[in-house]
Design a protein around this motif. Structure first.
Motif, mmCIF file in Angstrom:
data_model
loop_
_atom_site.group_PDB
_atom_site.id
_atom_site.type_symbol
_atom_site.label_atom_id
_atom_site.label_comp_id
_atom_site.label_asym_id
_atom_site.label_seq_id
_atom_site.Cartn_x
_atom_site.Cartn_y
_atom_site.Cartn_z
ATOM 1 N N ARG A 1 0.853 -1.187 0.000
ATOM 2 C CA ARG A 1 0.000 0.000 0.000
ATOM 3 C C ARG A 1 0.892 1.241 0.000
ATOM 4 N N TRP A 2 0.296 2.415 -0.223
ATOM 5 C CA TRP A 2 1.095 3.634 -0.380
ATOM 6 C C TRP A 2 0.308 4.834 0.125
ATOM 7 N N ASP A 3 0.986 5.650 0.885
ATOM 8 C CA ASP A 3 0.368 6.894 1.376
ATOM 9 C C ASP A 3 1.433 7.982 1.341
ATOM 10 N N THR B 1 1.904 9.788 4.909
ATOM 11 C CA THR B 1 2.368 9.081 6.113
ATOM 12 C C THR B 1 3.429 8.024 5.783
ATOM 13 N N LYS C 1 5.215 5.533 2.794
ATOM 14 C CA LYS C 1 5.384 5.332 1.355
ATOM 15 C C LYS C 1 5.789 3.886 1.063
ATOM 16 N N ARG D 1 -1.081 -0.091 -3.791
ATOM 17 C CA ARG D 1 -0.606 1.028 -4.603
ATOM 18 C C ARG D 1 -1.050 0.858 -6.067
ATOM 19 N N ASN E 1 -9.104 4.685 -3.865
ATOM 20 C CA ASN E 1 -8.813 4.342 -2.483
ATOM 21 C C ASN E 1 -10.054 3.908 -1.727
#
Length: 619
Positions: free
Chosen positions: A141-143, A146, A148, A211, A216
C-alpha cells in the motif's frame, strides 16, 4: 511446524511452531472466459491483442513472439503501442480466479482484484529472497502523507518459472463486507493463493487498496483489472467462479442422545433417549454426554438457490451418517464423508447421525457445504474442521537446504498420464542446494525423476510417529515422466525405450561426494560404467547434468526428455511438454539429438557416440 536445517552435515532444529486449520479449498467448477477476441474487456488499449501462441527469448528483455489464432491474451507495450490497463466487462465480489500466464524477460505486470488489490506478475526467475514486488506477491500500500510503502506481503517462497514458460496462478478472494449503511465491517482477504501448485499465501487480510488501485475507496464488487503499462505478458485459460448466491440455512435443529456403542444406524423406535433438546446450531457441546454415544440431529435446510450441493461431514472419534431431502448421501461406513445432491429451492429435511466410539479425544461434529455460486462454508464445531482436508496428525516437519544437502527417502511420483496410481521410488536420493533448486535421483534407474524450486523437503510422512519412509518436495515441482533408464541399447532409433532391467546388466554403485558435498552417481549398464553428475546452475536457473560413459558399446542411446510436445527453438535449445521447461544441449559428444514419437508422446534421444553428454534444464 518443525523446521530442520543441514549445516556441515549436521542436523539442527532451528525453530518450532504449531499450525492447524482446515484451510480453504479453491472451487473446482470455474467458468472459462472466452478469448476469441477482446470483447470480454472494456475499451482495450492498442497494446492488447488475442493470438494463437506465444513464446519468449531468454536473452531479449520485454519481448514476446506471437502467432495468429485465438486463445491467448497478449500485452506488448512499447514505443509504438502505448500500454494501458485492461478491465473486464463484469464486476466481482467473492471470487476464485485461475489462469496461466507467461512473462517476458524482465517484464512486470499484475492482476488487480476488484481493480484495487494487486497480485504481482513479475519475472522473478532465480530470485532468492522474494518481496511483495516479486512474482506472486501482494503489492504494498502507499500513502504520500504518512507511509510510502507498507503492508505488502511477499510469497512464502519463490517458485517462479523462467521467462517463456507457462505459470499457473489460483486465487481465492473474499471481498470486503459492508453493513446496510455502507460502512465497512470486514476487510477483504486472500483466503488462499497458489503459484505453480504451491500455496504462497493463506488467510491474508487486506486492510485497504494496494498502490496503483483505481480508487482508495473499497466496494462490494469491482472489475478484474490486468496491468498493461509495465511489461510484456501473455495470459490464457482464464477461469472465474463468482460466489454471489445466498447460503442455505440449517433451521429448527433438534438433537437426541442415545447411550451405547453404535456401529450402524439403529431402529430408533426401540431405543430410549438419554437426553434431547433444541440447539441453535450444529454442535456436540451438549450436557452430560456419555463416553460412548450416538447423537441424532434433525432439522430443516432452507435452500435459497436451487442446484447441486456437496456436503462434507466430519465426526471426531467415530462415524457419521447424513440424509438430505430423505436421501442418504453419506453412509455410515463411508471413509470419504462427502455427498452430493441436487436440491430445489425451499425447505428440505435433514438428518445427521454422529456415533462416537473412541473414548479419548474431545467430541466434535462439523459440516461444510458448497453449492451453486456458494463458496464452501462451515457449520458446526470449529474443532471438527482442523485438518479436515489434509487429515494429517502433525507437522509439517520441514528440512531446509542452506548448504548442499542430501536426504534419502522414498519418493512418490504421480502417474504422468493421469491414469495410474503413480510410482514409489524406493531408492530416491534427494539433493538440495542453497540456490533453492533441488532434485530427486532414482538409483534404480540411473535418472533424475523430478526437479523443483523453492523449499527443500517436507519429511513429516517419514519422521512423524512410526512414519512410512517417504518425503515430498516443498516447492514447485517439474516431473520428467514415469521413472525409466537414461541409457538404453536400442536396435534402431525407432525401437521402444527399455522398460525393465532384463539384459541390461544394470548395477547401481552409489555416489561419490566432492569437496562441496555434491554427489556424482555411479552405475553399470551394458558392461560400461556411467558417472552421472548433476549440479545447480548459478542464479538458481535450473540444473546442469554431465553424463560420462566409459568405453560405450554400440547402439547406446540416452533419453534426455519426454513429454506431450518437444519443440526445437534454436540449434541447441528445446521447449519441453507444452512450454514447461527448456532443455539446452551443451555437448552432445558429436552426435545429433532427435525428436521422435513414442506411444502418443514425444521423446528427445541422442546416440551415445563419445564418452560425454552435457545438457542443462532451465525452468
Amino acid at each position: 511446524m518443525v523446521r530442520l536445517k543441514f549445516s556441515a552435515n549436521k542436523l539442527v532444529v532451528t525453530g518450532l511452531a504449531w499450525a492447524c486449520g482446515a484451510g480453504i479449498a479453491l472451487a473446482q467448477a470455474p467458468g472459462a472466459m472466452p478469448l476469441k477476441d477482446l470483447s470480454s474487456f472494456k475499451a482495450p488499449g492498442e497494446s492488447w491483442k488475442v493470438v494463437g501462441d506465444v513464446s519468449a527469448d531468454l536473452k531479449k528483455a520485454n519481448q514476446l513472439r506471437t502467432s495468429e489464432g485465438t486463445g491467448v491474451l497478449v500485452n506488448e507495450p512499447g514505443r509504438r503501442r502505448k500500454g494501458a490497463d485492461l478491465y473486464t466487462n463484469f464486476e466481482h465480489g467473492d471470487m476464485d480466479l485461475e489462469l496461466d500466464y507467461m512473462m517476458a524477460k524482465g517484464a512486470n505486470s499484475g492482476v488487480y482484484l476488484q481493480g484495487r488489490y494487486e497480485v504481482q506478475l513479475n519475472d522473478s526467475w532465480g530470485t532468492k529472497k522474494a518481496t511483495s514486488a516479486d512474482n506472486g506477491g501482494i503489492y504494498e500500500r502507499w500513502d504520500e502523507k504518512t507511509q510510502k510503502g507498507f503492508e505488502g506481503y511477499a510469497p512464502r517462497q519463490n517458485v517462479s518459472r523462467a521467462p517463456g514458460l507457462w505459470q499457473h496462478l489460483k486465487v481465492s478472494f473474499q471481498a470486503p463486507r459492508f453493513d446496510a449503511s455502507g460502512k465497512k465491517i470486514a476487510n477483504a482477504k486472500i483466503l488462499r493463493m497458489e503459484l505453480n501448485g504451491v500455496t504462497i499465501h493463506e488467510n491474508v487480510e487486506l486492510f485497504g487498496p494496494t498502490r496503483g488501485a483505481i480508487g482508495n475507496n473499497e466496494v462490494a464488487s469491482g472489475p478484474l483489472r490486468i496491468q498493461g503499462d509495465h511489461g510484456a505478458v501473455a495470459i490464457k485459460d482464464i477461469k472465474i467462479t463468482n460466489y454471489n448466491k445466498p447460503r442455505p440455512e440449517l433451521n429448527n435443529l433438534k438433537y437426541t442422545v442415545y447411550k451405547g456403542r453404535f456401529e450402524q444406524e439403529p431402529d430408533f423406535t426401540s431405543l430410549s433417549p438419554a437426553t434431547e433438546g433444541n440447539v441453535a446450531q450444529l454442535t456436540s457441546d451438549l450436557k452430560q454426554l456419555p463416553k460412548d454415544f450416538l447423537i441424532r440431529y434433525t432439522g430443516t435446510l432452507h435452500v435459497k438457490e436451487p442446484g447441486e450441493y456437496t456436503f462434507n461431514l466430519n465426526t471426531a472419534g467415530g462415524k457419521g451418517l447424513m440424509k438430505v431431502n430423505n436421501k442418504l448421501i453419506v453412509p455410515a461406513d463411508s471413509r470419504n464423508q462427502r455427498g452430493t445432491i441436487t436440491l430445489p429451492a425451499g425447505n428440505v429435511p435433514v438428518e445427521l447421525l454422529y456415533a462416537k466410539m473412541v473414548e479419548w479425544g474431545k467430541p466434535a461434529v462439523g459440516l461444510t457445504v458448497e453449492g451453486p455460486g456458494i463458496r464452501e462454508f462451515q457449520i458446526g464445531d470449529a474443532a471438527a474442521h482442523i485438518n479436515l482436508r489434509e487429515r494429517e496428525p502433525a507437522g509439517p516437519i520441514l528440512v531446509d537446504a542452506p548448504v548442499n544437502t542430501i536426504l534419502r527417502s522414498f519418493m512418490d511420483i504421480p502417474s504422468q498420464d493421469g491414469k495410474g496410481r503413480g510410482t514409489r521410488v524406493v531408492h530416491a536420493v534427494n539433493v538440495g542446494s542453497d540456490e533453492q533448486v533441488h532434485y530427486t535421483y532414482d538409483q534404480d534407474n540411473g535418472n533424475i525423476v523430478q526437479v523443483w524450486r523453492g523449499g527443500f523437503l517436507d519429511a513429516t510422512p517419514m519422521w512423524y510417529s512410526r512414519g512410512n519412509g517417504s518425503s515430498r518436495p516443498v516447492g514447485a515441482v517439474q516431473y520428467f515422466g514415469d521413472p525409466a533408464f537414461t541409457i538404453a541399447k536400442l536396435t534402431s532409433d525407432k525401437a521402444s525405450w527399455v522398460s525393465d532391467t532384463a539384459g541390461t546388466g544394470f548395477r547401481p554403485k552409489g555416489y561419490e561426494l566432492d569437496e562441496q558435498d555434491q554427489p556424482t552417481f555411479i552405475y553399470q549398464v551394458y558392461g560400461t560404467t556411467v558417472q552421472d553428475q548433476v549440479r545447480a546452475l548459478p542464479g538458481g536457473e535450473g540444473i546442469n547434468r554431465q553424463i560420462t560413459v566409459q568405453n560405450p558399446g554400440p547402439n547406446l542411446y540416452a533419453r534426455l526428455a519426454q513429454g506431450s510436445s518437444i519443440e526445437a527453438i534454436s540449434k541447441d535449445t528445446y521447449l519441453i511438454d507444452g512450454k514447461s521447461y527448456y532443455l539446452r544441449m551443451e555437448d552432445a559428444g558429436g552426435a545429433k539429438p532427435m525428436v521422435r514419437d513414442s506411444n502418443g508422446r514425444k521423446e528427445l534421444i541422442v546416440p551415445v557416440q563419445g564418452n560425454k553428454l552435457n545438457y542443462s534444464i532451465l525452468f
